[in-house]
Motif scaffolding. Structure first.
Motif, PDB file in Angstrom:
ATOM      1  N   ARG A 225       0.826  -1.210   0.000  1.00  0.00           N
ATOM      2  CA  ARG A 225       0.000   0.000   0.000  1.00  0.00           C
ATOM      3  C   ARG A 225       0.856   1.254   0.000  1.00  0.00           C
ATOM      4  N   ARG A 226       1.940   1.234   0.790  1.00  0.00           N
ATOM      5  CA  ARG A 226       2.798   2.412   0.893  1.00  0.00           C
ATOM      6  C   ARG A 226       3.485   2.756  -0.434  1.00  0.00           C
ATOM      7  N   MET A 227       3.618   1.773  -1.318  1.00  0.00           N
ATOM      8  CA  MET A 227       4.196   2.033  -2.634  1.00  0.00           C
ATOM      9  C   MET A 227       3.421   3.130  -3.368  1.00  0.00           C
ATOM     10  N   ARG A 228       2.128   3.240  -3.098  1.00  0.00           N
ATOM     11  CA  ARG A 228       1.289   4.193  -3.820  1.00  0.00           C
ATOM     12  C   ARG A 228       1.154   5.531  -3.093  1.00  0.00           C
ATOM     13  N   ASP A 229       1.818   5.663  -1.936  1.00  0.00           N
ATOM     14  CA  ASP A 229       1.754   6.912  -1.180  1.00  0.00           C
ATOM     15  C   ASP A 229       2.712   7.955  -1.755  1.00  0.00           C
ATOM     16  N   TYR A 230       2.390   9.203  -1.484  1.00  0.00           N
ATOM     17  CA  TYR A 230       3.277  10.312  -1.820  1.00  0.00           C
ATOM     18  C   TYR A 230       4.054  10.708  -0.564  1.00  0.00           C
ATOM     19  N   PRO A 231       5.199  11.367  -0.707  1.00  0.00           N
ATOM     20  CA  PRO A 231       6.019  11.672   0.480  1.00  0.00           C
ATOM     21  C   PRO A 231       5.267  12.379   1.600  1.00  0.00           C
ATOM     22  N   HIS A 232       4.354  13.301   1.269  1.00  0.00           N
ATOM     23  CA  HIS A 232       3.667  14.053   2.325  1.00  0.00           C
ATOM     24  C   HIS A 232       2.726  13.169   3.140  1.00  0.00           C
ATOM     25  N   GLN A 233       2.415  11.976   2.640  1.00  0.00           N
ATOM     26  CA  GLN A 233       1.524  11.072   3.360  1.00  0.00           C
ATOM     27  C   GLN A 233       2.251  10.186   4.358  1.00  0.00           C
ATOM     28  N   LEU A 234       3.555  10.310   4.426  1.00  0.00           N
ATOM     29  CA  LEU A 234       4.366   9.489   5.320  1.00  0.00           C
ATOM     30  C   LEU A 234       4.894  10.328   6.472  1.00  0.00           C
ATOM     31  N   SER A 235       5.139   9.672   7.598  1.00  0.00           N
ATOM     32  CA  SER A 235       5.778  10.359   8.721  1.00  0.00           C
ATOM     33  C   SER A 235       7.235  10.639   8.381  1.00  0.00           C
ATOM     34  N   GLY A 236       7.870  11.487   9.182  1.00  0.00           N
ATOM     35  CA  GLY A 236       9.275  11.806   8.933  1.00  0.00           C
ATOM     36  C   GLY A 236      10.163  10.582   8.972  1.00  0.00           C
ATOM     37  N   GLY A 237       9.908   9.694   9.942  1.00  0.00           N
ATOM     38  CA  GLY A 237      10.716   8.476  10.032  1.00  0.00           C
ATOM     39  C   GLY A 237      10.515   7.557   8.844  1.00  0.00           C
ATOM     40  N   MET A 238       9.284   7.460   8.349  1.00  0.00           N
ATOM     41  CA  MET A 238       9.017   6.616   7.186  1.00  0.00           C
ATOM     42  C   MET A 238       9.648   7.204   5.931  1.00  0.00           C
ATOM     43  N   ARG A 239       9.618   8.533   5.803  1.00  0.00           N
ATOM     44  CA  ARG A 239      10.293   9.153   4.659  1.00  0.00           C
ATOM     45  C   ARG A 239      11.786   8.854   4.696  1.00  0.00           C
ATOM     46  N   GLN A 240      12.361   8.862   5.899  1.00  0.00           N
ATOM     47  CA  GLN A 240      13.783   8.551   6.002  1.00  0.00           C
ATOM     48  C   GLN A 240      14.052   7.113   5.580  1.00  0.00           C
ATOM     49  N   ARG A 241      13.148   6.208   5.927  1.00  0.00           N
ATOM     50  CA  ARG A 241      13.329   4.813   5.523  1.00  0.00           C
ATOM     51  C   ARG A 241      13.185   4.640   4.010  1.00  0.00           C
ATOM     52  N   VAL A 242      12.310   5.443   3.388  1.00  0.00           N
ATOM     53  CA  VAL A 242      12.206   5.411   1.930  1.00  0.00           C
ATOM     54  C   VAL A 242      13.527   5.864   1.303  1.00  0.00           C
ATOM     55  N   MET A 243      14.118   6.925   1.855  1.00  0.00           N
ATOM     56  CA  MET A 243      15.413   7.399   1.350  1.00  0.00           C
ATOM     57  C   MET A 243      16.478   6.318   1.477  1.00  0.00           C
ATOM     58  N   ILE A 244      16.467   5.605   2.589  1.00  0.00           N
ATOM     59  CA  ILE A 244      17.433   4.520   2.792  1.00  0.00           C
ATOM     60  C   ILE A 244      17.199   3.416   1.765  1.00  0.00           C
ATOM     61  N   ALA A 245      15.930   3.097   1.503  1.00  0.00           N
ATOM     62  CA  ALA A 245      15.603   2.076   0.500  1.00  0.00           C
ATOM     63  C   ALA A 245      16.108   2.479  -0.873  1.00  0.00           C
ATOM     64  N   ILE A 246      15.968   3.763  -1.233  1.00  0.00           N
ATOM     65  CA  ILE A 246      16.451   4.236  -2.534  1.00  0.00           C
ATOM     66  C   ILE A 246      17.966   4.118  -2.607  1.00  0.00           C
ATOM     67  N   ALA A 247      18.646   4.535  -1.529  1.00  0.00           N
ATOM     68  CA  ALA A 247      20.113   4.509  -1.538  1.00  0.00           C
ATOM     69  C   ALA A 247      20.663   3.091  -1.625  1.00  0.00           C
ATOM     70  N   LEU A 248      19.944   2.137  -1.020  1.00  0.00           N
ATOM     71  CA  LEU A 248      20.427   0.757  -0.993  1.00  0.00           C
ATOM     72  C   LEU A 248      19.902  -0.081  -2.155  1.00  0.00           C
ATOM     73  N   ALA A 249      19.050   0.511  -2.983  1.00  0.00           N
ATOM     74  CA  ALA A 249      18.355  -0.257  -4.026  1.00  0.00           C
ATOM     75  C   ALA A 249      19.315  -1.011  -4.926  1.00  0.00           C
ATOM     76  N   CYS A 250      20.387  -0.363  -5.350  1.00  0.00           N
ATOM     77  CA  CYS A 250      21.306  -0.991  -6.303  1.00  0.00           C
ATOM     78  C   CYS A 250      22.555  -1.543  -5.638  1.00  0.00           C
ATOM     79  N   ALA A 251      22.507  -1.733  -4.322  1.00  0.00           N
ATOM     80  CA  ALA A 251      23.649  -2.297  -3.584  1.00  0.00           C
ATOM     81  C   ALA A 251      24.955  -1.605  -3.972  1.00  0.00           C
ATOM     82  N   PRO A 252      25.104  -0.314  -3.684  1.00  0.00           N
ATOM     83  CA  PRO A 252      26.308   0.426  -4.096  1.00  0.00           C
ATOM     84  C   PRO A 252      27.552  -0.078  -3.387  1.00  0.00           C
TER      85      PRO A 252
END
Length: 610
Positions: free
Chosen positions: A160-187
């Protein structure tokens, strides 16, 4: 070359004499001066220092994002060992080559997630973009990988959260989304700029475990930028200390922590708040009342007079429940509700600090927004007491310091205008007395007068948070809601701000609703503690009781995960939790069973676990 040196592995990143400035040509203002360090594969280097010390500028220079932030590299080399074992000087690499490096080989977690995420795209598509660009996956396959990425950073209801926009998430959840993006391609190199600032300690422990797992699996190196010295003690192999744009100390973790050689390093370590499991809480207030089970009226004060009057709440919350409808289908029918906050009760009296703790997404910030009228409760009442003779609108008696300082400041206004806004909103004019009040508040939060004519983007993240605290005090409110108000501050400034908040509370009788994930800070400032989990209150009591003798399993888990600089707890290894996080999504007609409460002590109650 000697045999010993031939066995030394080549560093993944080697930075030499890095200098960074802002401006153009002869007017360049150098802000980073001759920084140098190395990072080996599978190594974590922590860069620590006060806000404004040059940590983030150094990080932005490594992936050349500094070019897009008004700065440029003046001199130095940054040799990066690529996957094909060739060396690339990042300082000289052309823009098209850097586009291939960013995300695929060098990932970055930014300090302020709300300003780093695209507000018009769903978070699932923002994560999937990395897989499309760097792995050539189809959109469908990339979205499947994006869902897995959200699962790994412990976001409940990932589909469900896949369809959310950033403003619909708490600050901590937005931070976790950022972490997911950074780790997506296993840099191969991850630059983490305050990656766990908005996260509670249990989620922080899981992110640390995830980073450790990736480091071991793919040989990823991490540059960890933080002001949390307890977190440094858990994750770092080596430490680099920066001050005023220069390196003042570097070395192995134990040597820097146990035998710091620079006075500034010793000052940083001395400023670290130590969590003592309820042994260092603030003294109880005169006339403090016993805790009441949520859902029941607070026991009445005995007697009359000043002590009894002091117990009259300035803020009362009764049976507060907040629902967010979930719609689906062509006609957008309501198919369920997110029970973000479920039956919350509390009172707040003058001169008292009530801390609300719990993991990101548990409903802490939603409570604050409901009190301010920014979201409409589905049920319950919020009462704000207005002192006799006070003509202020009741909502102006309550002020808030928001979690994301940059997102809460208008980027087009100077700080002079931003500090004047709350005063103008009350109908008052801005005269010399108001300007003097601005200057005094800036001084007390550690900022000079010349800040008044600067814009929000010209401050570091920690400086912006201090400005937000000063702004909230401009109207002399009776209640201040502090939503992770000191989470972005380095430890020395954090200590100053906490002292300031407690001093102002003593002077003016301010009541604080203190939302935080930092248990050491909660222990220092709170009189009472409310613990929330999955939208519900699970434990309530005095700070001494809750922190020293936690009774609910979640509270115990929260306290067990608190980081510490003590030698015995350094480099703790947390197991990666693969269980499904609790979901707040329920059928539209769902009603939870009534809560059963147990009284453990006069000022300590806990919700029975099912």
């Amino acid at each position: 070359m000697s045999p010993a040196s031939s066995e030394t592995p080549a560093p993944l990143l080697s930075v030499r004499d890095l200098a960074v400035g802002f401006g153009r040509g002869p007017a360049d203002r150098e802000v980073v001066h001759g920084v140098g360090f190395e990072v080996q594969p599978r190594e974590t280097l922590a860069i620590v220092g006060e806000s404004g010390s040059g940590k983030t500028v150094t990080a932005l220079s490594i992936n050349r994002l500094i070019d897009h932030a008004g700065g440029r590299i003046l001199r130095g080399r940054m040799l990066f060992r690529r996957g094909d074992q060739t060396d690339l000087d990042l300082a000289q690499a052309p823009p098209h080559e850097m586009r291939h490096i960013r995300g695929a080989e060098i990932g970055m977690i930014f300090q302020e997630p709300m300003t780093s995420l695209n507000p018009v795209h769903q978070v699932g598509h923002q994560i999937a973009e990395s897989f499309v660009l760097h792995h050539g996956l189809s959109t469908r396959a990339a979205l499947r990988r994006a869902r897995d990425a959200l699962d790994r950073v412990r976001i409940p209801d990932a589909e469900r959260r896949m369809r959310d926009y950033p403003h619909q998430l708490s600050g901590g959840m937005r931070q976790r989304v950022m972490i997911a993006i950074a780790l997506a391609c296993a840099p191969r190199l991850l630059i983490a700029d305050e990656p766990t600032t908005a996260l509670d300690v249990t989620i922080q422990a899981q992110i640390v475990a995830l980073l450790a797992q990736l480091r071991d699996e793919i040989g990823m190196a991490v540059i960890f930028i933080t002001h949390d010295m307890g977190l440094v003690a858990e994750v770092a192999d080596r430490v680099l200390v920066m001050r005023n744009g220069a390196v003042v100390e570097r070395g192995e973790l134990d040597r820097v922590f146990d035998r710091p050689s620079h006075p500034y390093t010793r000052e940083l370590l001395d400023s670290v708040p130590h969590f003592r499991r309820g042994q260092a809480v603030r003294a109880p207030r005169d006339g403090d009342r016993p805790a009441a089970e949520p859902g029941h009226a607070t026991p009445p004060a005995a007697g009359t007079g000043p002590a009894a009057a002091a117990r009259t709440p300035v803020l009362s919350v009764r049976d507060l429940s907040v629902r967010f409808p979930v719609r689906a289908g062509l006609l957008r029918r309501v198919v369920g509700v997110v029970r973000a906050v479920d039956g919350v009760d509390f009172d707040l009296v003058a001169g008292e600090t009530l801390a609300i703790v719990g993991e990101s997404g548990c409903g802490k910030t939603t409570i604050a927004r409901a009190i301010l009228g920014l979201v409409r409760p589905a049920r319950g009442a919020v009462s704000i007491a207005r002192p006799a003779g006070d003509r202020q609108d009741a909502t102006r008696i309550v002020q808030m310091v928001f979690q994301d300082p940059l997102a809460s400041l208008n980027p087009r206004l100077t700080m002079r205008s931003l500090l004047a806004e709350p005063v103008i909103a009350t109908g008052a004019g801005v005269g010399d007395a108001t300007v003097d009040h601005m200057v005094e508040l800036l001084r007390r939060v550690g900022l000079p007068r010349d800040c008044l004519d600067r814009y929000p983007h010209q401050f570091s993240g920690g400086e912006r948070q201090r400005l937000c605290i000063a702004r909230s005090l401009m109207t002399n409110p009776h209640v201040v809601i502090l939503d992770e108000a000191v989470s972005a501050l380095d430890v020395s400034i954090q200590a100053q701000v906490l002292d300031l908040l407690m001093e102002l509370q003593a002077e003016r009788g301010l009541a604080y609703l203190f939302i935080s994930h930092d248990m050491a800070v909660v222990e220092r400032v709170a009189h009472r503690v409310t613990v929330m989990f999955a939208g519900q209150v699970v434990e309530v009591g005095s700070a001494a009781c809750v922190l020293a003798r936690p009774a609910h399993s979640y509270t115990r888990r929260l306290i067990a995960a608190v980081p510490s600089v003590d030698r015995a707890q350094r480099r703790r290894h947390f197991a990666l939790d693969t269980s499904e996080p609790p979901s707040l999504l329920r059928p539209a007609d769902y009603e939870p069973p009534p809560a059963i409460w147990r009284r453990l002590e006069q000022d300590h109650v806990v919700r029975a676990e099912t």
